[in-house]
Design a protein around this motif. Sequence first.
Motif, PDB file in Angstrom:
ATOM      1  N   LEU A   1       0.353  -0.741   0.106  1.00 34.43           N
ATOM      2  CA  LEU A   1      -0.001   0.149   0.201  1.00 34.43           C
ATOM      3  C   LEU A   1       0.321   1.421  -0.154  1.00 34.43           C
ATOM      4  O   LEU A   1       2.009   1.503   0.853  1.00 34.43           O
ATOM      5  CB  LEU A   1      -0.478   0.252   0.960  1.00 34.43           C
ATOM      6  CG  LEU A   1      -1.374   1.251   1.026  1.00 34.43           C
ATOM      7  CD1 LEU A   1      -3.133   1.454   0.437  1.00 34.43           C
ATOM      8  CD2 LEU A   1      -2.295   1.542   2.698  1.00 34.43           C
ATOM      9  N   ARG A   2       0.828   2.095  -1.273  1.00 31.17           N
ATOM     10  CA  ARG A   2       1.584   3.736  -1.064  1.00 31.17           C
ATOM     11  C   ARG A   2       0.561   4.652  -0.338  1.00 31.17           C
ATOM     12  O   ARG A   2      -0.867   4.368  -0.776  1.00 31.17           O
ATOM     13  CB  ARG A   2       1.857   3.653  -2.482  1.00 31.17           C
ATOM     14  CG  ARG A   2       2.685   2.614  -2.921  1.00 31.17           C
ATOM     15  CD  ARG A   2       3.173   3.511  -4.088  1.00 31.17           C
ATOM     16  NE  ARG A   2       4.547   2.315  -4.692  1.00 31.17           N
ATOM     17  CZ  ARG A   2       5.364   2.476  -4.248  1.00 31.17           C
ATOM     18  NH1 ARG A   2       5.943   3.171  -3.238  1.00 31.17           N
ATOM     19  NH2 ARG A   2       6.927   1.281  -5.228  1.00 31.17           N
ATOM     20  N   PHE A   3       1.317   5.372  -0.285  1.00 36.33           N
ATOM     21  CA  PHE A   3       0.744   6.180   1.313  1.00 36.33           C
ATOM     22  C   PHE A   3      -0.040   7.078   0.323  1.00 36.33           C
ATOM     23  O   PHE A   3      -0.658   7.977   0.884  1.00 36.33           O
ATOM     24  CB  PHE A   3       1.169   6.475   2.344  1.00 36.33           C
ATOM     25  CG  PHE A   3       0.782   6.055   3.992  1.00 36.33           C
ATOM     26  CD1 PHE A   3      -0.360   6.112   4.176  1.00 36.33           C
ATOM     27  CD2 PHE A   3       2.081   5.040   4.438  1.00 36.33           C
ATOM     28  CE1 PHE A   3      -0.536   6.162   5.707  1.00 36.33           C
ATOM     29  CE2 PHE A   3       1.928   4.367   5.372  1.00 36.33           C
ATOM     30  CZ  PHE A   3       0.844   4.896   6.039  1.00 36.33           C
ATOM     31  N   ARG A   4       0.095   7.325  -0.927  1.00 40.31           N
ATOM     32  CA  ARG A   4      -0.184   8.424  -2.034  1.00 40.31           C
ATOM     33  C   ARG A   4      -1.629   8.146  -2.127  1.00 40.31           C
ATOM     34  O   ARG A   4      -2.572   8.822  -2.674  1.00 40.31           O
ATOM     35  CB  ARG A   4       0.125   8.304  -3.119  1.00 40.31           C
ATOM     36  CG  ARG A   4       0.705   7.042  -3.924  1.00 40.31           C
ATOM     37  CD  ARG A   4       1.164   7.948  -5.586  1.00 40.31           C
ATOM     38  NE  ARG A   4       1.385   6.273  -6.214  1.00 40.31           N
ATOM     39  CZ  ARG A   4       1.962   5.492  -5.779  1.00 40.31           C
ATOM     40  NH1 ARG A   4       3.236   6.115  -5.903  1.00 40.31           N
ATOM     41  NH2 ARG A   4       1.415   4.487  -7.115  1.00 40.31           N
ATOM     42  N   TYR A   5      -2.027   6.920  -2.168  1.00 42.93           N
ATOM     43  CA  TYR A   5      -3.499   6.828  -2.009  1.00 42.93           C
ATOM     44  C   TYR A   5      -4.231   6.880  -0.477  1.00 42.93           C
ATOM     45  O   TYR A   5      -5.577   6.371  -0.637  1.00 42.93           O
ATOM     46  CB  TYR A   5      -3.565   5.076  -2.603  1.00 42.93           C
ATOM     47  CG  TYR A   5      -3.602   4.524  -3.593  1.00 42.93           C
ATOM     48  CD1 TYR A   5      -3.674   5.013  -4.910  1.00 42.93           C
ATOM     49  CD2 TYR A   5      -2.333   3.703  -3.642  1.00 42.93           C
ATOM     50  CE1 TYR A   5      -2.816   5.038  -6.193  1.00 42.93           C
ATOM     51  CE2 TYR A   5      -1.690   3.632  -4.878  1.00 42.93           C
ATOM     52  CZ  TYR A   5      -1.396   3.740  -6.101  1.00 42.93           C
ATOM     53  OH  TYR A   5      -1.346   3.586  -6.840  1.00 42.93           O
ATOM     54  N   LEU A   6      -3.776   7.198   0.304  1.00 40.45           N
ATOM     55  CA  LEU A   6      -4.781   7.478   1.818  1.00 40.45           C
ATOM     56  C   LEU A   6      -5.516   9.182   1.582  1.00 40.45           C
ATOM     57  O   LEU A   6      -6.373   9.054   2.411  1.00 40.45           O
ATOM     58  CB  LEU A   6      -3.468   8.124   2.412  1.00 40.45           C
ATOM     59  CG  LEU A   6      -2.639   7.000   3.495  1.00 40.45           C
ATOM     60  CD1 LEU A   6      -2.239   6.762   4.454  1.00 40.45           C
ATOM     61  CD2 LEU A   6      -4.715   5.863   4.198  1.00 40.45           C
ATOM     62  N   PRO A   7      -5.226   9.856   0.586  1.00 34.27           N
ATOM     63  CA  PRO A   7      -6.070  10.758   0.410  1.00 34.27           C
ATOM     64  C   PRO A   7      -7.987  10.520   0.645  1.00 34.27           C
ATOM     65  O   PRO A   7      -8.865  10.646   1.324  1.00 34.27           O
ATOM     66  CB  PRO A   7      -5.986  11.562  -0.820  1.00 34.27           C
ATOM     67  CG  PRO A   7      -4.594  11.707  -1.038  1.00 34.27           C
ATOM     68  CD  PRO A   7      -4.358  10.404  -0.910  1.00 34.27           C
ATOM     69  N   VAL A   8      -8.128   8.905   0.143  1.00 32.96           N
ATOM     70  CA  VAL A   8      -9.620   8.691  -0.763  1.00 32.96           C
ATOM     71  C   VAL A   8      -9.767   8.388   0.817  1.00 32.96           C
ATOM     72  O   VAL A   8     -10.892   8.674   1.273  1.00 32.96           O
ATOM     73  CB  VAL A   8      -9.366   7.685  -1.315  1.00 32.96           C
ATOM     74  CG1 VAL A   8     -10.610   6.815  -1.974  1.00 32.96           C
ATOM     75  CG2 VAL A   8      -8.975   7.937  -2.686  1.00 32.96           C
ATOM     76  N   LEU A   9      -8.895   7.362   1.347  1.00 39.13           N
ATOM     77  CA  LEU A   9      -9.329   7.158   3.390  1.00 39.13           C
ATOM     78  C   LEU A   9      -9.609   8.178   4.339  1.00 39.13           C
ATOM     79  O   LEU A   9     -10.236   8.106   4.901  1.00 39.13           O
ATOM     80  CB  LEU A   9      -8.243   6.391   3.564  1.00 39.13           C
ATOM     81  CG  LEU A   9      -8.346   5.096   4.631  1.00 39.13           C
ATOM     82  CD1 LEU A   9     -10.040   4.364   5.254  1.00 39.13           C
ATOM     83  CD2 LEU A   9      -7.127   4.830   5.470  1.00 39.13           C
ATOM     84  N   LEU A  10      -8.763   9.475   3.837  1.00 37.04           N
ATOM     85  CA  LEU A  10      -8.595  10.046   5.146  1.00 37.04           C
ATOM     86  C   LEU A  10     -10.377  10.848   4.503  1.00 37.04           C
ATOM     87  O   LEU A  10     -10.273  11.041   5.450  1.00 37.04           O
ATOM     88  CB  LEU A  10      -7.785  10.984   4.721  1.00 37.04           C
ATOM     89  CG  LEU A  10      -6.297  10.601   5.617  1.00 37.04           C
ATOM     90  CD1 LEU A  10      -4.895  11.905   4.916  1.00 37.04           C
ATOM     91  CD2 LEU A  10      -6.565  10.601   6.824  1.00 37.04           C
TER      92      LEU A  10
END
Length: 556
Positions: A419-428
């Motif tokens: 998992l790359r944290f660049r995809y975290l905005p969606v989760l956030l």
Amino acid sequence: MQSNGMSFNVPWFGFLTILVSVLISTVSWDAFYYKFDVPKWIVFDLFICTALIYVHIRKADVEIGRIGWLCALLLVTMLASLIHAVNLYEGVVFILRYIGSTLLCYMMLKSIWPRYGVTLFFDIVICSSVIFSLLYVESRINDYDLIHVTAFSTFGFVNNLGQVLNIWLPVLVAAILYQGKLNTRSICGALSFIICICALLESGTRGTILGLMLGEAVLCLLVFGKLKRKALTYLTITVSVIVGSIAYSQVDSYFGGRLNAKLQSINELNTGREELFVNTFDMLLEKPFGVGANNFEYIHPKFAKLGTIYATPAVGENQILRTPHNIALKFFSETGWLGGLIFSSILALLMFKSMVNAYKGNQTDRWLLVAVISTVFHSMFTALFLTPASLFFAILLFSFVLYRNKELINENTTEMKVLRFRYLPVLLVLYAGFFASNHLASYYAHHGYVSANQVYMQRSLTLNPYDSKALYDYYTLQRYYHKDHEKALSALEKFLPLYPYHTSGLLAAAELMIQRQNYAGALERLDFLLTFYPELARAHELRADAQKKLEQHLFL
């Protein structure tokens, strides 16, 4: 977790974590129905969002290991269990918090503890326990008449305090010994330890007392061969509890004899949970794939053997039970055999790693073993991990134990980035938006109900149309305050699909249907109710009335 060549510059994060620990230990606000838990959940959710935003800014990546794979598999089983859930919203609440908690635990393990080490962990527990102790003493001096089981301390319900003391007491002992001399930390730690022991004795929380004693007994056996002369020194909490119990029992009668009653129930091995556990297991046998994440509350009345001597305690016409009071049974009943086995494996692996730490590590690692065993043991008899304070401090404890284990065994395994944290905005965005609307809806629901304000209630249900409590409160207002039976029945029709085995809801729907001459609909509701609560007298009375009126109506 790696930061792509960038290291966390986190002095502020250490301070933030201490601040959050203090707030979670003390904050309450009567703007919500759950005046203790909801404000703490708000702090918890804000902390997770803040932590994950900072991780995203640092462009960190997640790596997954053995426990990580188990956590990922558990997430899959929880998502799959939603197929069977009657209340999808509550399932999503639970899953989002699980994801946030897991990622926070991983971040602490990979980035915070390597930088700060045990000093931050000790400071967190000392600061939060000291502030709690000051408020605890103040409440006993000034507000003792207001103290009761559901508002026992700043943690709220009496057992919620015990859930945190499972972690605090061993860590405080470790923190005091770690100082090696008299200083501010050791003095504050010692004073808060004494006050926390007093609070534990006043609460009489059996799971905490037994868990701490069990943890110290396991530790003594584990290190006896290696440290024969020092093994008995790891009975500090047990001795403190025994000595305190002897002294406290002399004045216990002034406090309603709570401690003596609890100690007697321990002697009699009476947990008060036997019927609950048996009925929950029956629930699992009939629903091997689970009833849906966080949906235990909505389905269990069907299996509660209501009206019999084997009935689940605290379930009935005017009572609900939100959890099986056993974290393993919660996962088994909600996510099925597979989810329960995966979760149990995670707990077992955590305990094993903490034992390895205690055997190979130092004095701090040994006291953390006591905290882990005590916490896991108590979670088998209470809602530990399901309240914001116990979950927050458990995340800190477990992440630190995992960090120490990697240090002690020099684990050098190749881990796969998944998992790359660049995809975290969606989760956030999803997490922040979801819980912002959730907490705001809770605020409007509480104020709308206590003030009989329909506008606030409608705002609440617009923000969260799946809030079963708000829907039932809205029904209550419409029926008894506004006398609008049509809207009252409409609210129940939305409530019952979310809570299909709610005794009072089914009775109320039948009563309103009879008033509106919908006798067939009333009979349908009552027949369904009698399938799982066949001895309910009120249901039989209403059924006879509905049947008689239906026959008269058909005759006419």
